[in-house]
Design a protein around this motif. Structure first.
Motif, PDB file in Angstrom:
ATOM      1  N   ILE A  48      -5.310 -19.001   7.986  1.00 38.40           N
ATOM      2  CA  ILE A  48      -4.451 -18.398   9.023  1.00 38.40           C
ATOM      3  C   ILE A  48      -4.320 -19.363  10.209  1.00 38.40           C
ATOM      4  CG2 ILE A  48      -4.120 -16.412  10.571  1.00 38.40           C
ATOM      5  CD1 ILE A  48      -5.825 -14.773   8.566  1.00 38.40           C
ATOM      6  N   GLU A  64       0.834  -1.191   0.000  1.00 42.68           N
ATOM      7  CA  GLU A  64       0.000   0.000   0.000  1.00 42.68           C
ATOM      8  C   GLU A  64       0.869   1.241   0.000  1.00 42.68           C
ATOM      9  OE1 GLU A  64      -2.648  -0.461   3.267  1.00 42.68           O
ATOM     10  OE2 GLU A  64      -4.051  -1.584   2.028  1.00 42.68           O
ATOM     11  N   LEU A  97       5.337  -7.117  17.589  1.00 43.65           N
ATOM     12  CA  LEU A  97       4.579  -8.210  18.204  1.00 43.65           C
ATOM     13  C   LEU A  97       5.449  -9.444  18.384  1.00 43.65           C
ATOM     14  CD1 LEU A  97       1.094  -8.245  16.412  1.00 43.65           C
ATOM     15  CD2 LEU A  97       1.585  -7.610  18.770  1.00 43.65           C
ATOM     16  N   GLU A 137       4.834  -2.917  12.991  1.00 43.61           N
ATOM     17  CA  GLU A 137       4.003  -3.281  14.143  1.00 43.61           C
ATOM     18  C   GLU A 137       3.997  -4.792  14.369  1.00 43.61           C
ATOM     19  OE1 GLU A 137       1.038   0.593  13.907  1.00 43.61           O
ATOM     20  OE2 GLU A 137       0.389  -1.301  13.047  1.00 43.61           O
ATOM     21  N   LYS A 138       4.011  -5.548  13.286  1.00 38.98           N
ATOM     22  CA  LYS A 138       4.064  -7.009  13.425  1.00 38.98           C
ATOM     23  C   LYS A 138       5.422  -7.452  13.980  1.00 38.98           C
ATOM     24  CE  LYS A 138       0.069  -8.634  11.863  1.00 38.98           C
ATOM     25  NZ  LYS A 138      -0.769  -9.605  12.570  1.00 38.98           N
ATOM     26  N   GLN A 195       4.363   0.451   7.900  1.00 38.03           N
ATOM     27  CA  GLN A 195       3.991   0.614   9.313  1.00 38.03           C
ATOM     28  C   GLN A 195       3.415  -0.682   9.887  1.00 38.03           C
ATOM     29  OE1 GLN A 195       0.842   3.418  10.095  1.00 38.03           O
ATOM     30  NE2 GLN A 195       1.726   3.928  12.078  1.00 38.03           N
ATOM     31  N   SER A 196       2.535  -1.358   9.120  1.00 36.15           N
ATOM     32  CA  SER A 196       1.963  -2.606   9.649  1.00 36.15           C
ATOM     33  C   SER A 196       3.052  -3.675   9.764  1.00 36.15           C
ATOM     34  CB  SER A 196       0.777  -3.094   8.804  1.00 36.15           C
ATOM     35  OG  SER A 196       1.132  -3.242   7.458  1.00 36.15           O
ATOM     36  N   LEU A 211      -0.784 -21.069  11.645  1.00 35.55           N
ATOM     37  CA  LEU A 211      -0.367 -21.001  13.061  1.00 35.55           C
ATOM     38  C   LEU A 211      -0.175 -22.409  13.606  1.00 35.55           C
ATOM     39  CD1 LEU A 211      -2.735 -18.146  14.374  1.00 35.55           C
ATOM     40  CD2 LEU A 211      -0.309 -17.950  13.809  1.00 35.55           C
ATOM     41  N   GLU A 255       3.505 -15.479  13.274  1.00 36.20           N
ATOM     42  CA  GLU A 255       2.668 -14.322  12.951  1.00 36.20           C
ATOM     43  C   GLU A 255       2.219 -14.392  11.499  1.00 36.20           C
ATOM     44  OE1 GLU A 255       0.767 -11.892  13.608  1.00 36.20           O
ATOM     45  OE2 GLU A 255       0.991 -12.083  15.764  1.00 36.20           O
ATOM     46  N   PHE A 256       1.334 -13.489  11.151  1.00 32.70           N
ATOM     47  CA  PHE A 256       0.714 -13.516   9.837  1.00 32.70           C
ATOM     48  C   PHE A 256       0.461 -12.076   9.402  1.00 32.70           C
ATOM     49  CE2 PHE A 256      -2.242 -14.537   6.559  1.00 32.70           C
ATOM     50  CZ  PHE A 256      -2.073 -15.875   6.255  1.00 32.70           C
ATOM     51  N   LEU A 257       0.990 -11.706   8.258  1.00 30.72           N
ATOM     52  CA  LEU A 257       0.756 -10.361   7.716  1.00 30.72           C
ATOM     53  C   LEU A 257       0.106 -10.516   6.349  1.00 30.72           C
ATOM     54  CD1 LEU A 257       1.219  -7.248   7.934  1.00 30.72           C
ATOM     55  CD2 LEU A 257       3.451  -7.619   6.869  1.00 30.72           C
ATOM     56  N   MET A 258      -1.073  -9.922   6.213  1.00 29.53           N
ATOM     57  CA  MET A 258      -1.798 -10.073   4.952  1.00 29.53           C
ATOM     58  C   MET A 258      -1.379  -9.000   3.955  1.00 29.53           C
ATOM     59  SD  MET A 258      -5.653 -10.923   6.295  1.00 29.53           S
ATOM     60  CE  MET A 258      -5.632 -10.126   7.892  1.00 29.53           C
ATOM     61  N   LYS A 259      -1.157  -9.405   2.731  1.00 28.51           N
ATOM     62  CA  LYS A 259      -0.924  -8.436   1.662  1.00 28.51           C
ATOM     63  C   LYS A 259      -2.301  -7.945   1.190  1.00 28.51           C
ATOM     64  CE  LYS A 259       3.122 -10.948  -0.117  1.00 28.51           C
ATOM     65  NZ  LYS A 259       3.561 -11.865  -1.187  1.00 28.51           N
ATOM     66  N   PRO A 260      -2.499  -6.668   0.865  1.00 29.40           N
ATOM     67  CA  PRO A 260      -1.466  -5.635   0.890  1.00 29.40           C
ATOM     68  C   PRO A 260      -1.176  -5.154   2.308  1.00 29.40           C
ATOM     69  CG  PRO A 260      -3.554  -4.679   0.211  1.00 29.40           C
ATOM     70  CD  PRO A 260      -3.798  -6.155   0.372  1.00 29.40           C
ATOM     71  N   PHE A 261       0.065  -4.720   2.506  1.00 33.24           N
ATOM     72  CA  PHE A 261       0.439  -4.225   3.825  1.00 33.24           C
ATOM     73  C   PHE A 261       1.245  -2.944   3.652  1.00 33.24           C
ATOM     74  CE2 PHE A 261       4.896  -5.306   3.422  1.00 33.24           C
ATOM     75  CZ  PHE A 261       4.886  -6.339   2.492  1.00 33.24           C
TER      76      PHE A 261
END
Lengths: 275, 178
Positions: free
Chosen positions: B144, B27, B171, B167-168, B163-164, B148, B154-160
């Motif tokens: 997801i 993004e 975490l 943040e992940k 900043q996200s 796990l 952890e899991f980051l979804m595209k689009p990202f």
């Protein structure tokens, strides 16, 4: 046609009166982007027309709309992470011990924007404090923007929002995907309620809170307004309660009302009790 | 590909490797700017201290564009990065004894997908201390959960956004510069 410096100054004054937020003149261009959607329904062509309308009518709802549109609604789940570690390891266990007789817990997410902070507290309580199952727990989110409160009440978030700060384990446990959105479970939503409140106006009927999260709000307030808000929050808190501010905020001008403490790598404040 | 792989990817077909699509996956408006200055002491192709005492991250994605973006973001916060184009290549690197603090793992890749990669990685207990974050267009609740279960942290979804991503990382307990 764009606004003159006099128009911007007038808009800054309206926002200050309505929400106590100081807008930096370097950010004048924000007015154009954020107020155009208001200008159109208000039957003016653009923002300078809106200023004209405000000057002539001083319509309260239009003034409120301007203040709401200029509010910064930056938020995310478990924002900054560490304060939530402190809640888990220090504040909530202590409040549970303190309130064992009444079995009530009241949390205030002040200037809650779209609700992620209030819901983060709800998920934290559900995840780590099963002993609260039979307690009377209420997390109250307040904001001066009715638009963001509507979003908060829905408890539905887009992918970009659940991508921010929310652990994947929490996502799969407390959310269900519904098309392009993720909906928070009823279990977490039932702990929260959202209502309108302007921090700089006489407060609506609110309970006495054990825990207040007022993070990244006072950055935009004048010293006098900050002091008034701290006094109002102090009155609204249990004397044994906890106040959390943003990472870059301090209650330095209200040390007669709040004392700073430190635990789990986070600063927090306790009300000073005067006898 | 084993049974688990077929089962795991059911209903999660790859949208194909397409550079234009990949560019949309990140993004805009998040400070991603290749021309931004790097931290002092960080050379174009490496680190002034040779990478000692820095977080090591393995980026696994079949898209060069995504790898470059992730590498740029991680190098900016002081990580040393290595890359692999698919799960099999990543496993080979790890089995040869290379150790990492973090693996960012795409799912839909040729040769071996990310889900099978993390499953084998955890089953064989390879580099057990390494955190694994899936970074993928998959956004199904069931998927997801499965990631796990197989051992992703952890899991980051595209689009990202950048900043996200930061943040992940927080975490996962991975410190990042402000």
């Amino acid at each position: 046609m764009s606004c003159s410096e006099t128009d911007y100054a007038y808009l800054r004054k309206v926002v200050l009166e309505e929400s106590a937020s100081l807008i930096d003149p370097a950010r004048n261009l924000w007015f154009e982007g954020r107020l155009n959607p208001i200008a159109r329904p208000a039957v003016t062509q653009n923002v300078d027309g809106l200023v004209e309308l405000l000057r002539v009518d001083r319509t309260p709802h239009l003034q409120r709309a301007v203040a709401e549109a200029m509010t910064i609604n930056e938020t995310s789940f478990f924002r900054d992470a560490r304060p939530f570690d402190m809640l888990r390891s220090k504040a909530i266990p202590e409040l549970i011990r303190q309130n064992q007789a009444e079995r009530t817990l009241r949390v205030w997410s002040a200037a809650c924007a779209t609700g992620q902070e209030a819901y983060s507290v709800a998920m934290l309580l559900l995840e780590h404090f099963p002993e609260l199952k039979d307690w009377d727990v209420k997390i109250v989110g307040t904001d001066l923007s009715r638009t963001v409160l509507e979003v908060a009440r829905r408890g539905r978030y887009r992918r970009a929002e659940v991508n921010r700060g929310l652990p994947a384990k929490m996502l799969v446990k407390y959310f269900e995907r519904d098309g392009d959105e993720w909906e928070l479970s009823m279990q977490a939503r039932e702990l929260c309620e959202f209502q309108y409140a302007n921090l700089c106006a006489p407060p609506p009927t609110l309970p006495v809170f054990d825990l207040v999260l007022m993070r990244n709000v006072l950055l935009y307030f004048s010293e006098q307004d900050r002091s008034d808000v701290f006094a109002a929050v102090h009155r609204q808190m249990d004397p044994r309660g906890f106040l959390l501010l943003g990472n870059s905020e301090q209650a330095e001008d209200s040390t007669d009302q709040f004392e700073m403490e430190f635990a789990s790598e986070s600063y927090f404040y306790r009300p000073v009790v005067s006898y | 590909m084993g049974e688990v792989t077929r089962q795991a990817t059911d209903g999660f077909e790859d949208s194909g490797d397409n550079e234009e699509v990949d560019k949309q996956i990140i993004e805009s408006g998040d400070g991603c700017n290749a021309s931004e200055p790097r931290p002092p002491g960080l050379a174009q192709c490496g680190y002034a201290d040779g990478g000692k005492n820095r977080m090591k991250t393995l980026i696994v994605d079949d898209s060069r564009f995504i790898r470059d973006f992730l590498k740029q973001q991680l190098q900016r916060v002081g990580h040393v990065c290595a890359e692999a184009e698919d799960g099999f290549a990543a496993l080979s690197m790890l089995r040869s004894g290379e150790c990492f603090d973090l693996m960012l793992l795409d799912v839909n890749m040729p040769v071996m997908n990310g889900l099978e990669c993390v499953r084998q990685l955890r089953e064989e207990n390879i580099d057990a201390q390494m955190k694994v974050m899936m970074v993928t267009t998959e956004a199904d609740h069931r998927f997801i959960e499965l990631a796990l279960k197989y051992g992703a942290d952890e899991f980051l979804m595209k689009p990202f956004t950048a900043q996200s991503l930061r943040e992940k990382l927080l975490l996962l307990g991975i410190a990042v510069a402000a």
